[in-house]
Motif scaffolding. Sequence first.
Motif, PDB file in Angstrom:
ATOM      1  N   MET A 399       0.494  -1.357  -0.059  1.00 17.64           N
ATOM      2  CA  MET A 399      -0.293  -0.195  -0.228  1.00 17.64           C
ATOM      3  C   MET A 399       0.847   1.632   0.093  1.00 17.64           C
ATOM      4  O   MET A 399       0.951   2.189  -0.413  1.00 17.64           O
ATOM      5  N   LEU A 400       1.895   1.272   1.305  1.00 20.96           N
ATOM      6  CA  LEU A 400       2.810   2.396   0.782  1.00 20.96           C
ATOM      7  C   LEU A 400       3.343   2.535  -0.437  1.00 20.96           C
ATOM      8  O   LEU A 400       4.318   3.958  -0.985  1.00 20.96           O
ATOM      9  N   GLU A 402       2.247   1.390  -3.506  1.00 18.08           N
ATOM     10  CA  GLU A 402       2.012   2.171  -4.550  1.00 18.08           C
ATOM     11  C   GLU A 402       1.080   3.905  -4.575  1.00 18.08           C
ATOM     12  O   GLU A 402       1.247   4.102  -5.230  1.00 18.08           O
ATOM     13  N   ALA A 403       1.644   4.526  -2.693  1.00 11.85           N
ATOM     14  CA  ALA A 403       1.943   5.587  -2.436  1.00 11.85           C
ATOM     15  C   ALA A 403       2.096   6.377  -2.498  1.00 11.85           C
ATOM     16  O   ALA A 403       2.370   7.501  -2.535  1.00 11.85           O
ATOM     17  N   GLU A 405       5.808   5.622  -1.628  1.00 13.40           N
ATOM     18  CA  GLU A 405       7.247   5.352  -0.441  1.00 13.40           C
ATOM     19  C   GLU A 405       8.412   4.521  -1.230  1.00 13.40           C
ATOM     20  O   GLU A 405       7.627   3.132  -1.865  1.00 13.40           O
ATOM     21  N   HIS A 420       1.372   8.042   7.353  1.00 14.89           N
ATOM     22  CA  HIS A 420       1.362   7.449   5.630  1.00 14.89           C
ATOM     23  C   HIS A 420       0.560   6.419   6.096  1.00 14.89           C
ATOM     24  O   HIS A 420      -0.919   6.160   5.589  1.00 14.89           O
ATOM     25  N   LEU A 424      -3.911   5.547   5.127  1.00 18.16           N
ATOM     26  CA  LEU A 424      -4.310   4.803   3.773  1.00 18.16           C
ATOM     27  C   LEU A 424      -5.129   4.418   4.195  1.00 18.16           C
ATOM     28  O   LEU A 424      -6.264   3.655   3.348  1.00 18.16           O
ATOM     29  N   GLU A 427      -8.846   6.168   5.311  1.00 15.26           N
ATOM     30  CA  GLU A 427      -9.515   6.438   3.909  1.00 15.26           C
ATOM     31  C   GLU A 427     -10.275   4.802   3.235  1.00 15.26           C
ATOM     32  O   GLU A 427     -11.282   4.933   2.530  1.00 15.26           O
ATOM     33  N   LYS A 428      -9.198   3.155   2.960  1.00 13.81           N
ATOM     34  CA  LYS A 428      -9.871   2.494   2.380  1.00 13.81           C
ATOM     35  C   LYS A 428     -10.413   1.401   3.527  1.00 13.81           C
ATOM     36  O   LYS A 428     -11.250   1.134   2.740  1.00 13.81           O
TER      37      LYS A 428
END
Length: 550
Positions: A399-400, A402-403, A405, A420, A424, A427-428
């Motif tokens: 996830m990080l 893809e964002a 990181e 961070h 995420l 939000e998800k």
Amino acid sequence: MAEPQPPAATTDGEPPKEPSKNALKKAQKEKEKAEKKAAAKARELAERTKQQAAAAEDISKDAYGELPLIGSKDFKPTGAQRSDLSDIASLEDKEIVFRCWVENARPQGAKLAFLNLRQGLNTVQAVVAASETLSKHMVKFAQNVSTESTLVVTGTVKRVQEPIKSATIKDFEIHVSKLFVEAKAHVLPLQVEDAERPLPTEGAAEEIKEGEGRPLVGLNTRLNHRTIDLRAKINHAIFVIKSGVCTLFQEFLGQRGFVLIQTPKILGAASEGGANVFEVKYFDKKAFLAQSPQLAKQMCIASRFQRVMEIGPVFRAENSNTARHLTEFTGLDLEMEFQENYHEVMGLLEDLMLFIFKELNSRYKKETDLVRSVYHVEDFKLPESGKVPRIPFTEGIKMLREAGEDLNDYDDLTTPQEKHLGRLVLEKYGSDFYTLDQFPLAIRPAYTMPSPHDPKLSNSYDMFMRGQEILSGAQRIHDADLLAKQMRAHDPPIDPDGPGMKDYVDCFRYGCPPHAGGGFGLERIVQFWLGLPNIRMTSLFPRDPQRVAP
């Protein structure tokens, strides 16, 4: 009229000398000094006589003043029943006696004064008004009572027509008939009202908030005068909530068979291999302050205590001067047997925190709302029981990445990366609370059970609030041979036969069930629940690398 006589002759026949000018001046000054002293004494006598006459006419002379020191030979107890301001709605039109302290006094001419009086988290407006039964002398006394002085007040509870904006009790006020100072406050090094306001933004020594003329007082100044700072209602609310978390922790676990234990805080060996521990001189030996109750918790499980919990101090010798680190904090720890999978323990931990959050929202709503009115933060978003986001570490890494990181598969997360990931997850999944599972083995303690799915991972987990860690936990190795092997392979290596470790390792040679647990940081739970900018606000007298007083 007699003729003036010539100056008498001296013994040697010479006429006497005239006094010098200096002597004459000195005599004149002495005369003037004596006259001034006599005049001052006369004025003092006249003023005293005037005051005595006024006192004789003061109809309230026995209804106000400073009390003798309680417990002294001059103090005479009255035996009057004291009231609690939280019960004021049931006391309408009744005369009550209560202890309080002065938030402020507002003179309104010679015949009227308004006082804001506080008791606990409650404040009430008090009226001192001159009348046929209450003197102007008493009004003047009330107007000059120093802020933060402790009082014993007698008065009648009266309902008001318009809500009082300056007090928490808005529908009632006190019409004062007696007012005594029990403990006089001197000049304060810090105003309590300043402690009710938010801290300056991070990095600013002081800052003037828009719409207000006074600078915000910095954290160091507040902590240097902590007993004054702690008088603020917001700080009382923080520690009521902190106490509440402990109560709820014990309530939930106590109902599920956990036994409250107290483990030693002076150890013969570092519980996690020697890193970040305070060394102390213990008579003629070396000892360490416990950085967790981990070894003792596990030894209790080996001793056939199936479920144990503890609330106690934890010491970490980390030179971390951040807004979420302390060198001494309070640990909420538990350890328990499980039947077949350590996720049984994770589920209980998740339900424990959901229970605490929900009960804070109901039992401690008043205190929570008070703090959040100063430190504005979004309401804490909660998932349902059984639906806490439980994210594998590898998925969190994905996830990080893809964002945006940049990190490797088995890297430990930095604080910014944790935050961070929290954003995420919110939000998800719509939750401010979640669990990260299956951490890399290399970044966990030596007693952590390796993962059956990947030898580089482990059966360990962390829990997060608003993207920041509040708990670290794991399945523990309950086999002595495997534990000794993992200890020797650890970086840095730990000698399983070394002082303080041999007893721990040996306890698993006599048959110990599979078990897991974890340790929460109490102060972090409170900090993140309330949205406070600094963890030191949640510790009565915080200890960090720079502070060991007060």
